[in-house]
Design a protein around this motif. Structure first.
Motif, PDB file in Angstrom:
ATOM      1  N   ARG A 165      69.810  23.962 -74.499  1.00 30.87           N
ATOM      2  CA  ARG A 165      70.275  23.165 -74.012  1.00 30.87           C
ATOM      3  C   ARG A 165      71.929  23.386 -72.946  1.00 30.87           C
ATOM      4  O   ARG A 165      72.153  24.380 -73.081  1.00 30.87           O
ATOM      5  CB  ARG A 165      70.742  22.171 -74.691  1.00 30.87           C
ATOM      6  N   ARG A 166      72.057  22.681 -72.108  1.00 34.68           N
ATOM      7  CA  ARG A 166      73.199  23.123 -70.667  1.00 34.68           C
ATOM      8  C   ARG A 166      73.730  22.616 -70.777  1.00 34.68           C
ATOM      9  O   ARG A 166      73.508  21.263 -70.568  1.00 34.68           O
ATOM     10  CB  ARG A 166      72.827  23.730 -69.539  1.00 34.68           C
ATOM     11  N   ARG A 167      75.383  21.735 -70.599  1.00 34.38           N
ATOM     12  CA  ARG A 167      76.606  20.721 -70.709  1.00 34.38           C
ATOM     13  C   ARG A 167      77.366  20.729 -70.552  1.00 34.38           C
ATOM     14  O   ARG A 167      77.843  22.069 -69.688  1.00 34.38           O
ATOM     15  CB  ARG A 167      77.035  20.716 -72.379  1.00 34.38           C
ATOM     16  N   TYR A 168      77.751  20.260 -69.364  1.00 34.47           N
ATOM     17  CA  TYR A 168      78.618  19.911 -68.372  1.00 34.47           C
ATOM     18  C   TYR A 168      79.518  18.518 -68.939  1.00 34.47           C
ATOM     19  O   TYR A 168      79.225  17.529 -69.229  1.00 34.47           O
ATOM     20  CB  TYR A 168      78.024  19.722 -67.012  1.00 34.47           C
ATOM     21  N   LEU A 169      80.541  18.513 -68.863  1.00 37.00           N
ATOM     22  CA  LEU A 169      81.522  17.665 -68.773  1.00 37.00           C
ATOM     23  C   LEU A 169      82.154  17.245 -67.829  1.00 37.00           C
ATOM     24  O   LEU A 169      82.696  17.444 -66.525  1.00 37.00           O
ATOM     25  CB  LEU A 169      82.419  17.751 -69.645  1.00 37.00           C
ATOM     26  N   VAL A 170      81.956  15.535 -67.416  1.00 34.69           N
ATOM     27  CA  VAL A 170      82.397  14.701 -66.143  1.00 34.69           C
ATOM     28  C   VAL A 170      83.388  13.463 -66.764  1.00 34.69           C
ATOM     29  O   VAL A 170      83.674  12.885 -68.051  1.00 34.69           O
ATOM     30  CB  VAL A 170      81.448  14.181 -65.565  1.00 34.69           C
ATOM     31  N   ASN A 171      84.805  13.022 -65.812  1.00 37.85           N
ATOM     32  CA  ASN A 171      86.158  12.475 -66.617  1.00 37.85           C
ATOM     33  C   ASN A 171      84.977  11.069 -65.976  1.00 37.85           C
ATOM     34  O   ASN A 171      85.184  11.076 -64.737  1.00 37.85           O
ATOM     35  CB  ASN A 171      86.957  12.561 -65.745  1.00 37.85           C
ATOM     36  N   PRO A 172      84.843  10.319 -66.448  1.00 39.64           N
ATOM     37  CA  PRO A 172      83.970   8.835 -66.155  1.00 39.64           C
ATOM     38  C   PRO A 172      85.086   8.220 -65.021  1.00 39.64           C
ATOM     39  O   PRO A 172      84.658   6.805 -64.353  1.00 39.64           O
ATOM     40  CB  PRO A 172      83.531   8.133 -66.764  1.00 39.64           C
ATOM     41  N   ARG A 173      86.814   8.079 -65.662  1.00 41.74           N
ATOM     42  CA  ARG A 173      86.877   7.187 -65.135  1.00 41.74           C
ATOM     43  C   ARG A 173      87.595   8.229 -63.073  1.00 41.74           C
ATOM     44  O   ARG A 173      87.569   7.299 -62.683  1.00 41.74           O
ATOM     45  CB  ARG A 173      89.078   7.938 -65.340  1.00 41.74           C
ATOM     46  N   THR A 174      86.726   9.876 -62.474  1.00 41.81           N
ATOM     47  CA  THR A 174      86.590  10.100 -61.808  1.00 41.81           C
ATOM     48  C   THR A 174      85.936  10.068 -60.857  1.00 41.81           C
ATOM     49  O   THR A 174      85.691   9.938 -59.740  1.00 41.81           O
ATOM     50  CB  THR A 174      87.901  10.775 -61.526  1.00 41.81           C
ATOM     51  N   THR A 175      84.612  10.281 -61.615  1.00 42.82           N
ATOM     52  CA  THR A 175      83.247  10.189 -61.089  1.00 42.82           C
ATOM     53  C   THR A 175      82.631   9.558 -62.767  1.00 42.82           C
ATOM     54  O   THR A 175      82.134   9.466 -63.491  1.00 42.82           O
ATOM     55  CB  THR A 175      83.124  11.700 -62.057  1.00 42.82           C
ATOM     56  N   PRO A 176      82.245   8.736 -61.811  1.00 42.89           N
ATOM     57  CA  PRO A 176      81.453   6.975 -62.534  1.00 42.89           C
ATOM     58  C   PRO A 176      80.409   7.706 -62.112  1.00 42.89           C
ATOM     59  O   PRO A 176      79.207   7.100 -62.816  1.00 42.89           O
ATOM     60  CB  PRO A 176      82.251   5.795 -61.897  1.00 42.89           C
ATOM     61  N   SER A 177      79.837   7.741 -61.816  1.00 45.02           N
ATOM     62  CA  SER A 177      77.974   8.204 -61.423  1.00 45.02           C
ATOM     63  C   SER A 177      77.669   9.980 -61.019  1.00 45.02           C
ATOM     64  O   SER A 177      78.624  10.413 -60.269  1.00 45.02           O
ATOM     65  CB  SER A 177      77.181   7.757 -59.835  1.00 45.02           C
ATOM     66  N   VAL A 178      76.773  10.527 -62.014  1.00 43.21           N
ATOM     67  CA  VAL A 178      76.054  11.617 -61.125  1.00 43.21           C
ATOM     68  C   VAL A 178      75.363  12.171 -60.519  1.00 43.21           C
ATOM     69  O   VAL A 178      74.145  10.819 -60.739  1.00 43.21           O
ATOM     70  CB  VAL A 178      76.333  12.657 -62.198  1.00 43.21           C
ATOM     71  N   LYS A 179      74.986  13.102 -59.650  1.00 42.52           N
ATOM     72  CA  LYS A 179      73.475  12.681 -59.115  1.00 42.52           C
ATOM     73  C   LYS A 179      73.553  14.701 -58.987  1.00 42.52           C
ATOM     74  O   LYS A 179      73.754  14.873 -58.827  1.00 42.52           O
ATOM     75  CB  LYS A 179      73.381  12.468 -57.689  1.00 42.52           C
ATOM     76  N   LEU A 180      71.837  14.569 -59.130  1.00 46.11           N
ATOM     77  CA  LEU A 180      71.371  15.365 -59.577  1.00 46.11           C
ATOM     78  C   LEU A 180      70.211  16.181 -58.343  1.00 46.11           C
ATOM     79  O   LEU A 180      68.957  15.129 -58.763  1.00 46.11           O
ATOM     80  CB  LEU A 180      70.907  16.160 -60.444  1.00 46.11           C
ATOM     81  N   ILE A 181      70.182  16.929 -57.494  1.00 45.63           N
ATOM     82  CA  ILE A 181      69.603  16.981 -56.541  1.00 45.63           C
ATOM     83  C   ILE A 181      69.457  19.024 -56.429  1.00 45.63           C
ATOM     84  O   ILE A 181      70.256  19.704 -57.177  1.00 45.63           O
ATOM     85  CB  ILE A 181      70.298  16.808 -54.951  1.00 45.63           C
ATOM     86  N   GLY A 182      68.482  19.203 -56.997  1.00 49.47           N
ATOM     87  CA  GLY A 182      67.412  20.522 -56.793  1.00 49.47           C
ATOM     88  C   GLY A 182      65.993  20.397 -56.841  1.00 49.47           C
ATOM     89  O   GLY A 182      65.258  20.066 -56.842  1.00 49.47           O
ATOM     90  N   CYS A 183      65.925  22.306 -57.593  1.00 53.63           N
ATOM     91  CA  CYS A 183      64.165  22.212 -57.771  1.00 53.63           C
ATOM     92  C   CYS A 183      64.187  23.000 -58.870  1.00 53.63           C
ATOM     93  O   CYS A 183      65.087  23.253 -59.501  1.00 53.63           O
ATOM     94  CB  CYS A 183      63.641  23.128 -56.294  1.00 53.63           C
TER      95      CYS A 183
END
Length: 536
Positions: free
Chosen positions: A217-235
């Motif tokens: 498992r890989r983990r990454y923290l974001v602040n929901p106050r400044t980053t209310p959504s996450v978008k993953l684009i890749g392959c």
């Protein structure tokens, strides 16, 4: 929510002018997902030696009190008391307390930073930022803000802080082949357009599980106050490159969002049946009438009857299945403990000791706490180990929809020895076969075997006097129990009993979801997949 155990004071003599510090840290309860700190007990956050928190007192106007301004406390693991409460924080002078000021309230936060001198709780939460590169343990933990919800009033000379995660965790898991060091054989890449743009595979954190191996498992923290959504684009770079785009909206603090990248399935999706349950109404665990809203394809056979899942001893003539899996829809298959990715071979004869009360790998039952799930994680045996691709464990609600939308008919019974486990002819058990037919479309049906459950062994374990031994947990080690009733594992943890999980319990007359299945007991697994559950 975890309940607080009694706090233990430090050895320092108490004084009317002091408030003793007790701190507990809570996991991501709602999604039942791993906590953010790299040092944790299963899925429950813990503190480790040397962790530092800051404690600040504020007056009635919210102004910081000078003698209680960002006092630094350091955790000493040798002083852990009462499981979920830590009272072993000592300040720089070696004391486990701060000054008591009339009318003051207090707050704590983790991780400590001197830049928060003179700042109140609201300011810290609003101005906290995560690190761009979280690939190291130190940088990841420095991004993991934990605080209570609000400043608290002292009670009985103590300050008890229940620390909650204020950031959101994005968890990435790839269910395909891995190299010995934990790196995927076929890598994941994230492209430009991913939000936040700092989120790259190179910036994610993986905990070390040995000197040379990392967790998947890989983990990454974001602040929901400044980053209310996450978008993953890749392959995914497998035998042929496959592209993906996934968006997570309205992120909430204290939640973990698990993103699972399915590799090539080991079992073809044509081995499943759509029972047409997506619009069937059923009553969930909260008493609400709901529908699934997504298609569920149910496998035609149980885990343990597919390719790759060989067991050491060939079955006797007449037993269902073969040594390497037969795709027999009537066959019982194998037994798994919740969260375990290997089957329950019996009594150590095969060289593998099945899980029981005393040797279950999650001995503290912290793997996805109350109401949580292991769906599509590295602990989901169908998804992460044997079938992969989109295959996974069914949820509690998916079984509820099956109960509401299908009929159950006993159509056969058979005798089966325990040769595949014991390696020698032994006692046999009788199992029933149930035909589960869609009410919406009677041409759609699957067969499901009864099973019972087992407590690490098939045959009862007895002492020298012939008495059945205790397996712990107020149970006797009776071996296989109730083989004429079906016990099927779900991905859902019990909502009320930490050591238990929800499971499907049924025969032709009665179908129930029960929430009292001990996690270490062996149950059958019927894989499913949802082709449109996450469609945008």
């Amino acid at each position: 929510m975890l309940t607080a155990a009694a706090c233990i004071r430090e050895e320092t003599s108490p004084s009317d002018g002091h408030l003793y510090i007790c701190v507990s840290s809570l996991p991501f309860m709602e999604n039942g997902a791993p906590a953010t700190k790299s040092i944790n007990n299963g899925f429950l956050t813990t503190f480790e030696e040397g962790d530092k928190i800051g404690v600040t007192g504020v007056d009635k106007n919210g102004n910081v009190i000078d003698i209680c301004n960002n006092v630094r406390f350091t955790f000493h693991s040798s002083e852990i008391k009462d499981g979920v409460i830590w009272s072993s924080f000592l300040n720089d002078r070696g004391y486990g307390f701060v000054e008591k000021v009339a009318g003051a309230k207090y707050f704590a936060y983790y991780p400590y930073d001197e830049k928060w001198d003179g700042k109140n709780l609201d300011y810290i939460i609003e101005n906290f930022t995560v690190n761009v590169d979280q690939s190291t343990k130190a940088s990841f933990e420095a991004s993991d803000l934990m605080t209570p919800d609000e400043a608290i009033v002292p009670e009985n000379g103590k300050l008890l802080f229940r620390m909650k995660h204020k950031m959101t965790t994005i968890s990435l898991f790839y269910n395909n082949e891995y190299n010995p060091d934990g790196n995927p054989l076929y890598p994941i890449k994230l492209f430009s357009g991913t939000i936040p743009e700092e989120l790259t595979i190179e910036h994610t954190y993986r905990s070390k599980i040995s000197q040379s191996k990392f967790e998947h498992r890989r983990r990454y923290l974001v602040n929901p106050r400044t980053t209310p959504s996450v978008k993953l684009i890749g392959c995914l770079e497998e035998k042929s490159t496959r592209y993906f785009s996934s968006t997570l909206e309205n992120l909430q603090e204290g939640y973990l969002y698990s993103v699972s990248f399915e590799g090539e399935p080991l079992v073809p999706y044509t081995d499943g049946v759509d029972l047409e349950l997506d619009k069937v109404e059923f009553v969930d665990r909260f008493g609400n009438t709901v529908t699934l809203g997504h298609t569920v394809i149910w496998s035609k056979y149980n885990l343990g009857e597919s390719l790759g899942e060989s067991y050491p001893f060939a079955p006797l003539s007449g037993d269902r299945g073969t040594q390497k899996g037969s795709r027999d829809p009537y066959a019982r298959g194998d037994y798994y403990s919740w969260g375990a990715t290997f089957t329950q071979y019996d009594n150590g004869i095969s060289g593998y000791h099945g899980y029981g009360y005393n040797n279950y790998f999650d001995t503290e039952y912290h793997l996805a706490p109350l109401g949580g799930t292991i769906k599509e994680t590295e602990y989901d045996v169908a998804h992460a180990k044997w079938w992969r691709g989109k295959w996974r464990l069914p949820t509690e609600n998916e079984f509820r929809a099956m109960y509401a939308g299908c009929t159950f008919e006993k159509v056969d019974q058979y005798q089966e020895s325990q040769n595949r486990y014991l390696g020698k002819p032994g006692s046999s058990r009788t199992f029933y076969v149930y035909k589960v037919t869609s009410k919406q479309n009677p041409e759609k049906f699957i067969y499901m075997s009864s099973s019972g459950y087992l407590d690490g062994t098939f045959e009862a374990e007895r002492d020298s006097e012939g008495n059945i031994t205790s397996s712990g947990d107020n149970k006797l080690n009776q071996g296989l129990v109730s083989p004429l009733v079906a016990y099927y594992m779900t991905s859902s943890a019990s909502p009320t009993i930490l050591r238990c999980v929800s499971y499907a319990y049924f025969n032709e007359k009665e179908q129930q979801i029960k929430i009292d299945g001990s996690r270490y007991t062996g149950m059958l697994v019927r894989p499913v997949y949802s082709p449109n559950e996450y469609s945008e």
